[in-house]
Design a protein around this motif. Structure first.
Motif, short mmCIF file in Angstrom:
data_model
loop_
_atom_site.label_atom_id
_atom_site.label_comp_id
_atom_site.label_asym_id
_atom_site.label_seq_id
_atom_site.Cartn_x
_atom_site.Cartn_y
_atom_site.Cartn_z
N SER A 62 -43.09 35.31 -20.10
CA SER A 62 -44.53 35.17 -20.29
C SER A 62 -45.22 36.53 -20.11
O SER A 62 -44.64 37.47 -19.58
CB SER A 62 -45.09 34.14 -19.31
OG SER A 62 -44.81 34.55 -18.00
N CYS A 63 -46.49 36.61 -20.57
CA CYS A 63 -47.28 37.84 -20.43
C CYS A 63 -47.57 38.07 -18.94
O CYS A 63 -48.06 37.16 -18.26
CB CYS A 63 -48.58 37.70 -21.20
SG CYS A 63 -49.75 39.03 -20.86
N HIS A 64 -47.29 39.24 -18.46
CA HIS A 64 -47.47 39.46 -17.03
C HIS A 64 -48.92 39.82 -16.68
O HIS A 64 -49.24 39.99 -15.52
CB HIS A 64 -46.45 40.47 -16.48
CG HIS A 64 -46.75 41.89 -16.79
ND1 HIS A 64 -47.33 42.73 -15.89
CD2 HIS A 64 -46.56 42.63 -17.91
CE1 HIS A 64 -47.47 43.94 -16.42
NE2 HIS A 64 -47.02 43.90 -17.64
N VAL A 65 -49.79 39.91 -17.69
CA VAL A 65 -51.21 40.15 -17.42
C VAL A 65 -52.00 38.84 -17.44
O VAL A 65 -52.73 38.54 -16.50
CB VAL A 65 -51.78 41.18 -18.41
CG1 VAL A 65 -53.30 41.26 -18.30
CG2 VAL A 65 -51.16 42.55 -18.16
N CYS A 66 -51.83 38.03 -18.52
CA CYS A 66 -52.64 36.80 -18.62
C CYS A 66 -51.81 35.53 -18.47
O CYS A 66 -52.35 34.44 -18.52
CB CYS A 66 -53.41 36.78 -19.94
SG CYS A 66 -52.41 36.39 -21.38
N HIS A 67 -50.48 35.67 -18.32
CA HIS A 67 -49.56 34.54 -18.11
C HIS A 67 -49.42 33.63 -19.32
O HIS A 67 -48.93 32.51 -19.21
CB HIS A 67 -49.93 33.76 -16.85
CG HIS A 67 -50.07 34.66 -15.64
ND1 HIS A 67 -51.19 34.73 -14.87
CD2 HIS A 67 -49.22 35.60 -15.15
CE1 HIS A 67 -51.03 35.65 -13.92
NE2 HIS A 67 -49.85 36.19 -14.08
N ASN A 68 -49.84 34.10 -20.51
CA ASN A 68 -49.54 33.39 -21.76
C ASN A 68 -48.02 33.22 -21.86
O ASN A 68 -47.28 34.19 -21.82
CB ASN A 68 -50.10 34.25 -22.92
CG ASN A 68 -49.48 33.92 -24.27
OD1 ASN A 68 -49.07 32.79 -24.50
ND2 ASN A 68 -49.43 34.91 -25.14
N PRO A 69 -47.55 31.96 -22.00
CA PRO A 69 -46.10 31.74 -21.96
C PRO A 69 -45.36 32.19 -23.22
O PRO A 69 -44.13 32.33 -23.18
CB PRO A 69 -45.97 30.23 -21.77
CG PRO A 69 -47.25 29.67 -22.29
CD PRO A 69 -48.31 30.71 -22.09
N TYR B 86 -45.47 41.79 -27.04
CA TYR B 86 -46.90 41.93 -27.27
C TYR B 86 -47.55 40.56 -27.06
O TYR B 86 -47.06 39.55 -27.57
CB TYR B 86 -47.16 42.41 -28.70
CG TYR B 86 -48.62 42.45 -29.05
CD1 TYR B 86 -49.43 43.45 -28.52
CD2 TYR B 86 -49.19 41.49 -29.88
CE1 TYR B 86 -50.79 43.48 -28.82
CE2 TYR B 86 -50.54 41.52 -30.18
CZ TYR B 86 -51.33 42.52 -29.64
OH TYR B 86 -52.68 42.55 -29.92
N CYS B 87 -48.63 40.55 -26.31
CA CYS B 87 -49.33 39.28 -26.04
C CYS B 87 -50.48 39.11 -27.03
O CYS B 87 -51.42 39.91 -27.03
CB CYS B 87 -49.85 39.27 -24.61
SG CYS B 87 -50.81 37.80 -24.25
N ASP B 88 -50.38 38.07 -27.86
CA ASP B 88 -51.44 37.80 -28.84
C ASP B 88 -52.73 37.33 -28.18
O ASP B 88 -53.80 37.40 -28.77
CB ASP B 88 -50.99 36.67 -29.79
CG ASP B 88 -49.87 37.13 -30.69
OD1 ASP B 88 -49.97 38.25 -31.21
OD2 ASP B 88 -48.90 36.37 -30.84
N VAL B 89 -52.63 36.84 -26.95
CA VAL B 89 -53.83 36.30 -26.30
C VAL B 89 -54.67 37.42 -25.68
O VAL B 89 -55.86 37.53 -25.94
CB VAL B 89 -53.44 35.25 -25.22
CG1 VAL B 89 -54.66 34.79 -24.44
CG2 VAL B 89 -52.73 34.08 -25.88
N CYS B 90 -54.04 38.30 -24.87
CA CYS B 90 -54.85 39.34 -24.20
C CYS B 90 -54.64 40.73 -24.82
O CYS B 90 -55.32 41.68 -24.44
CB CYS B 90 -54.56 39.37 -22.70
SG CYS B 90 -52.97 40.07 -22.24
N GLY B 91 -53.70 40.86 -25.76
CA GLY B 91 -53.53 42.13 -26.47
C GLY B 91 -52.76 43.19 -25.71
O GLY B 91 -52.80 44.37 -26.07
ZN LIG Z 1 -51.51 38.35 -22.15
#
Ligand SMILES: [Zn+2]
Length: 385
Positions: A3-10, A40-45
């Motif tokens: 998961s994204c380690h900034v916003c936790h998007n899985p 790359y996290c599509d949610v928080c960029g």
């Molecule tokens: Zn994120």
């Protein structure tokens, strides 16, 4: 799936590097065995290393033997041409800070990730009455730092419950190493005085493609990504600049009140596109350097930091020396090869510059009086937009 380690998007998007992953270098400029994944996290960029067992193994190995500024026996690199003056990096960083934040004659500063105490020494020279504390994950520099004037505490560990509050908490090249940086900043925020401020410096990926190969950097920041992390931490950003220090972002932030609005983000090209472009750029640089090395009897690389170490590892034995303009580094060795000043380069040798075209042109200009054949890659143009 990591998961994204900034916003936790899985569901983070993996960046395809498997066909030709770049070699890794530690943030203290040593070769690192192994590979890591990029996402790359599509949610928080946010562009990041995948925080999995591979990355944890690699970064733990880096910290076990950390040797900061070994090319200059611990002296920090110098900065030239900043609007806040020339000199050791921490002095220029603090010059920027003092110009943007009012600091009294007395106060308390905590430097998180203080290593051998360069920033604490620079701060003491500017505000001799402040009480200073340092913090590190190991006790390697404990006695060095505690012996410095103005320093009265040194903390060791990863999640420290500091016993007091600070008017300034500085994090110079720390945040890019920390998984879940917002949770980390939230914990630290509890140790800021009500008027207290964070001083934060991180590498700017947009100015510096080589940041991708630094093994222990788990977030590759640009201004948007840094703003996002600070916002998620409940902080208000008073200053955020890419102009203060070369290839770095500097932010001054404080805990926001309930009514304050976060600073709006600047929309820029996606860091996923940038990452793919930069990986291709790094291979162009490698190919250009390999060609230059094959067509020259005496071949060396400009610089003695991350880019030079990375490229020397990619090229192997064709690299016989390094060249630096920093007097603290000339005469030392790196990867078993000498570091020359420009005036010591063997006559007629080829020196490849693994730096952006703008920086390379200035080096070529300064080296014009020496019999050196400089080469650089025309495609090494970071995308600062
Ligand atoms: Zn994120």
């Amino acid at each position: 799936m990591t998961s994204c380690h900034v916003c936790h998007n899985p569901a983070i998007t993996p960046v395809a590097v498997d066909t030709r992953p770049p070699r890794l270098v530690s943030s203290d400029a040593r070769p690192v065995e192994g590979t890591v994944g990029y996402g790359y996290c599509d949610v928080c960029g946010t562009l990041q290393k995948l925080i999995d067992r591979r990355w944890r193994d690699v970064s733990d190995r880096v910290y076990d033997t950390y040797d900061i500024n070994h090319q200059s026996e611990g002296a920090e690199p110098k900065v030239f041409g900043s609007p806040f003056g020339d000199g050791p990096r921490s002095q220029v960083l603090l010059g920027l800070f003092l110009e943007n934040a009012q600091l009294g004659e007395e106060g308390r500063l905590l430097d998180v990730g203080c290593s051998n105490g360069n920033l604490l020494a620079s701060f003491h020279a500017l505000r001799p009455q402040w009480r200073l504390s340092g913090s590190e994950i190991s006790d390697q520099w404990q006695s060095t730092v505690l012996s410095m004037p103005g320093v009265d505490a040194f903390f060791v560990g990863r999640e420290i419950d500091y016993p007091e509050s600070y008017d300034v908490i500085s994090l110079s090249h720390v945040l890019e190493h920390i998984p879940d940086p917002s949770a980390f900043l939230q914990r630290l925020s509890r140790h800021l005085t009500p008027e207290g401020r964070f001083l934060i410096a991180v590498p700017d990926l947009r100015q510096n493609p080589i940041d991708l190969v630094i093994a222990d950097h788990c977030t590759h920041f640009d201004a948007n990504a840094l703003m996002n992390v600070l916002d998620k931490s409940g902080l208000i950003v008073d200053t955020l600049t890419a102009e203060g220090l070369p290839k770095e972002l500097v932010a001054i932030a404080r805990v926001g009140t309930a009514t304050e609005k976060p600073t709006p983000y600047v929309v820029r090209s996606s860091l996923l596109d940038l990452c793919e472009k930069y990986l291709a750029l790094l291979w162009d640089v490698t190919d250009a350097a390999r060609h230059a090395g094959q067509t020259s009897g005496k071949f060396g690389l400009m610089g003695s930091s991350i880019a030079a170490v990375w490229l020397a590892e990619e090229l192997g034995s064709s690299v016989t020396f390094f060249v630096d303009e920093d007097r603290d580094r000339i005469g030392s060795h790196l990867l078993g090869r000498p570091i020359f000043g420009m005036d010591q380069v063997p006559e007629g040798a080829t020196v490849f510059i693994p730096l952006s075209v703008n920086v390379a042109k200035k080096i070529v200009d300064r080296g014009r009086k020496y019999p050196i054949h400089f080469v650089y890659s025309e495609s090494n143009r970071p995308d600062t937009n």
